[in-house]
Scaffold this motif. Sequence first.
Motif, PDB file in Angstrom:
ATOM      1  N   ASP A 100      35.906  31.721  44.416  1.00  0.00           N
ATOM      2  CA  ASP A 100      35.572  32.374  43.148  1.00  0.00           C
ATOM      3  C   ASP A 100      36.181  33.775  43.159  1.00  0.00           C
ATOM      4  OD1 ASP A 100      34.532  33.320  40.812  1.00  0.00           O
ATOM      5  OD2 ASP A 100      32.449  33.411  41.506  1.00  0.00           O
ATOM      6  N   LEU A 101      37.176  34.006  42.337  1.00  0.00           N
ATOM      7  CA  LEU A 101      37.904  35.273  42.322  1.00  0.00           C
ATOM      8  C   LEU A 101      37.448  36.209  41.212  1.00  0.00           C
ATOM      9  CD1 LEU A 101      41.465  33.733  42.808  1.00  0.00           C
ATOM     10  CD2 LEU A 101      40.034  34.778  44.583  1.00  0.00           C
ATOM     11  N   LYS A 102      36.722  35.680  40.254  1.00  0.00           N
ATOM     12  CA  LYS A 102      36.335  36.473  39.082  1.00  0.00           C
ATOM     13  C   LYS A 102      35.424  37.634  39.489  1.00  0.00           C
ATOM     14  CE  LYS A 102      34.476  35.986  34.395  1.00  0.00           C
ATOM     15  NZ  LYS A 102      35.637  36.683  33.808  1.00  0.00           N
ATOM     16  N   ASP A 103      35.766  38.812  38.970  1.00  0.00           N
ATOM     17  CA  ASP A 103      34.986  40.039  39.175  1.00  0.00           C
ATOM     18  C   ASP A 103      34.904  40.471  40.641  1.00  0.00           C
ATOM     19  OD1 ASP A 103      34.434  40.258  36.428  1.00  0.00           O
ATOM     20  OD2 ASP A 103      32.699  38.933  36.610  1.00  0.00           O
ATOM     21  N   LYS A 104      35.872  40.078  41.437  1.00  0.00           N
ATOM     22  CA  LYS A 104      35.868  40.438  42.854  1.00  0.00           C
ATOM     23  C   LYS A 104      36.792  41.632  43.124  1.00  0.00           C
ATOM     24  CE  LYS A 104      33.160  37.100  44.299  1.00  0.00           C
ATOM     25  NZ  LYS A 104      32.869  36.444  43.029  1.00  0.00           N
ATOM     26  N   LYS A 105      36.419  42.416  44.127  1.00  0.00           N
ATOM     27  CA  LYS A 105      37.274  43.498  44.612  1.00  0.00           C
ATOM     28  C   LYS A 105      38.062  42.948  45.798  1.00  0.00           C
ATOM     29  CE  LYS A 105      37.164  48.293  46.285  1.00  0.00           C
ATOM     30  NZ  LYS A 105      36.290  49.470  46.563  1.00  0.00           N
ATOM     31  N   ILE A 106      39.392  43.003  45.706  1.00  0.00           N
ATOM     32  CA  ILE A 106      40.235  42.275  46.663  1.00  0.00           C
ATOM     33  C   ILE A 106      41.329  43.187  47.202  1.00  0.00           C
ATOM     34  CG2 ILE A 106      41.773  40.289  46.961  1.00  0.00           C
ATOM     35  CD1 ILE A 106      40.271  38.954  44.622  1.00  0.00           C
ATOM     36  N   LEU A 107      41.578  43.073  48.506  1.00  0.00           N
ATOM     37  CA  LEU A 107      42.681  43.776  49.158  1.00  0.00           C
ATOM     38  C   LEU A 107      43.719  42.753  49.597  1.00  0.00           C
ATOM     39  CD1 LEU A 107      44.010  46.289  50.462  1.00  0.00           C
ATOM     40  CD2 LEU A 107      42.593  45.850  52.497  1.00  0.00           C
ATOM     41  N   VAL A 108      44.980  42.992  49.249  1.00  0.00           N
ATOM     42  CA  VAL A 108      46.092  42.120  49.628  1.00  0.00           C
ATOM     43  C   VAL A 108      46.965  42.852  50.637  1.00  0.00           C
ATOM     44  CG1 VAL A 108      48.121  40.864  48.835  1.00  0.00           C
ATOM     45  CG2 VAL A 108      46.072  40.945  47.395  1.00  0.00           C
TER      46      VAL A 108
ATOM     47  N   LEU B  53      45.630  36.507  41.122  1.00  0.00           N
ATOM     48  CA  LEU B  53      44.300  37.120  41.163  1.00  0.00           C
ATOM     49  C   LEU B  53      43.959  37.752  39.824  1.00  0.00           C
ATOM     50  CD1 LEU B  53      44.418  38.861  44.677  1.00  0.00           C
ATOM     51  CD2 LEU B  53      43.344  36.670  44.094  1.00  0.00           C
ATOM     52  N   LYS B  54      44.945  38.400  39.222  1.00  0.00           N
ATOM     53  CA  LYS B  54      44.725  39.007  37.912  1.00  0.00           C
ATOM     54  C   LYS B  54      44.427  37.942  36.861  1.00  0.00           C
ATOM     55  CE  LYS B  54      46.873  42.176  34.597  1.00  0.00           C
ATOM     56  NZ  LYS B  54      48.093  42.969  34.264  1.00  0.00           N
TER      57      LYS B  54
ATOM     58  N   GLU C 252      39.083  44.299  40.747  1.00  0.00           N
ATOM     59  CA  GLU C 252      39.960  45.333  41.282  1.00  0.00           C
ATOM     60  C   GLU C 252      40.838  44.735  42.365  1.00  0.00           C
ATOM     61  OE1 GLU C 252      37.889  48.764  42.708  1.00  0.00           O
ATOM     62  OE2 GLU C 252      36.659  48.952  40.909  1.00  0.00           O
ATOM     63  N   ILE C 253      42.129  45.004  42.281  1.00  0.00           N
ATOM     64  CA  ILE C 253      43.078  44.510  43.278  1.00  0.00           C
ATOM     65  C   ILE C 253      43.786  45.711  43.891  1.00  0.00           C
ATOM     66  CG2 ILE C 253      45.065  43.012  43.711  1.00  0.00           C
ATOM     67  CD1 ILE C 253      44.391  41.641  40.986  1.00  0.00           C
ATOM     68  N   TYR C 254      43.775  45.760  45.212  1.00  0.00           N
ATOM     69  CA  TYR C 254      44.512  46.783  45.958  1.00  0.00           C
ATOM     70  C   TYR C 254      45.459  46.064  46.914  1.00  0.00           C
ATOM     71  CZ  TYR C 254      40.914  49.921  44.174  1.00  0.00           C
ATOM     72  OH  TYR C 254      40.077  50.621  43.337  1.00  0.00           O
ATOM     73  N   ALA C 255      46.501  46.766  47.335  1.00  0.00           N
ATOM     74  CA  ALA C 255      47.487  46.108  48.195  1.00  0.00           C
ATOM     75  C   ALA C 255      48.148  47.108  49.129  1.00  0.00           C
ATOM     76  CB  ALA C 255      48.560  45.424  47.340  1.00  0.00           C
TER      77      ALA C 255
ATOM     78  N   GLU D 199      52.563  47.211  38.712  1.00  0.00           N
ATOM     79  CA  GLU D 199      52.903  46.553  37.453  1.00  0.00           C
ATOM     80  C   GLU D 199      52.329  45.136  37.399  1.00  0.00           C
ATOM     81  OE1 GLU D 199      56.913  44.948  35.117  1.00  0.00           O
ATOM     82  OE2 GLU D 199      57.108  46.452  36.694  1.00  0.00           O
ATOM     83  N   LEU D 200      52.276  44.468  38.547  1.00  0.00           N
ATOM     84  CA  LEU D 200      51.767  43.096  38.597  1.00  0.00           C
ATOM     85  C   LEU D 200      50.252  43.021  38.511  1.00  0.00           C
ATOM     86  CD1 LEU D 200      54.084  41.589  41.374  1.00  0.00           C
ATOM     87  CD2 LEU D 200      54.249  41.293  38.892  1.00  0.00           C
ATOM     88  N   GLY D 201      49.562  44.145  38.755  1.00  0.00           N
ATOM     89  CA  GLY D 201      48.111  44.115  38.602  1.00  0.00           C
ATOM     90  C   GLY D 201      47.315  44.872  39.636  1.00  0.00           C
ATOM     91  N   ALA D 202      47.971  45.459  40.653  1.00  0.00           N
ATOM     92  CA  ALA D 202      47.234  46.218  41.659  1.00  0.00           C
ATOM     93  C   ALA D 202      46.791  47.567  41.094  1.00  0.00           C
ATOM     94  CB  ALA D 202      48.092  46.421  42.900  1.00  0.00           C
ATOM     95  N   LYS D 203      45.542  47.924  41.351  1.00  0.00           N
ATOM     96  CA  LYS D 203      45.012  49.206  40.885  1.00  0.00           C
ATOM     97  C   LYS D 203      45.519  50.352  41.750  1.00  0.00           C
ATOM     98  CE  LYS D 203      40.635  51.505  39.759  1.00  0.00           C
ATOM     99  NZ  LYS D 203      39.156  51.349  39.722  1.00  0.00           N
ATOM    100  N   GLY D 204      45.717  50.069  43.038  1.00  0.00           N
ATOM    101  CA  GLY D 204      46.197  51.090  43.951  1.00  0.00           C
ATOM    102  C   GLY D 204      46.848  50.459  45.160  1.00  0.00           C
TER     103      GLY D 204
END
Length: 364
Positions: free
Chosen positions: A165-173, A188-189, A195-198, A210-215
């Motif tokens: 379940d990825l919805k509403d999750k905070k994720i680090l790539v 993921l987006k 929130e997606i960080y990488a 640009e692809l969707g990472a917040k930071g």
Amino acid sequence: MTFTSDTFTYKAYTYTSSTSGLKLDDITIKLEKQIDGSFNVPADKILVKIHAAAFNPLDVKLYNLSFWPLNYLLGKRGLGEDYSGKIVAIGEKAQLTTAFRVGDLVSGFYAGFVPHGTFSEYVLVDTTKKAEGELTHAPKNLSLTDASSWPEVYGTIRRMTVGVDLKDKKILVLGGGSSVGRYLIQYLKLEGAKEIYASASSRSEAVVKELGAKGTIDYTKGSILNGALELVKDSEPFDIIYDCVGSNDLFPKIEYLFPKTGGLYATVVGDDGFDQLTFPNFLLILQTVKRSLLSSYNYLPYTYKLHLGSFAPDWIEGGRQLIEEGKLKPFIDSYYKFSEFDKAFAHLAAGKVSGKIILKVEED
């Protein structure tokens, strides 16, 4: 395609060991005589004339990790899994059990690297073997060359995310600038991650955002662990960490990155994206195995998943649809001619790649 005998021969790049080198070789396949006296591919098989094939980091690993007695057991073999091309022959049963016909343009994933691969003029697909028979019509919005770029990398991110379940999750790539990372961030987006960080170099930062990472965490300028800790210092912990490149940087303080109730750490590589079987790398493999076993018996405060093996059901059709709808964007690093295979392989092995390296078996 018309055959005049019970065999068909074409060219493919093959090797027997990492010391023997890769060379252009003849591959001969057996054909079956039909009732009318003509020849065709076996009943369950499809012959694709390859237009282009894409490199994956796995190609370097398979080549470098070829050693005795593995070489003796496997013999001559090829490299390459991704491809695009045109169906030039189809067996009688395959015509009945698939939606494909002669003349169709296709994208495919072919895991049967022994003795063949996709850095080849043709590939013979056995529709009864899932590892070989992952085939779909080429996305209409891509050139046939670029249509070779996406199957393996998309299959990998679906393997990592199926059932999660990825919805509403905070994720680090980890490895956001890699081919897998770029597809994963987009996916993921699409699935509603909050929130997606990488981790990414400054060279990839703009694309990753640009692809969707917040930071991003610039892994070239310091510790990934310290950067990850900063991202949870005054905010929520990560629900999921996806490792696309092979890292053990976070484990010393990973409990501070996840909720007290636990999180998910998923990797397709393990603790290190090694290309050589050295003693230090062997120890990292043992660490990965140990961590997987401890997680399976609930001895870790989080869930650890090493994703190897088959892809998710119907993944290739889903990927084609997302690409045609413009929801997933492929990234191409460079193109090489079929005769420039050595240059392309050296480029891949150097590790400085932004997107897929494509071998153009046929010129556009």
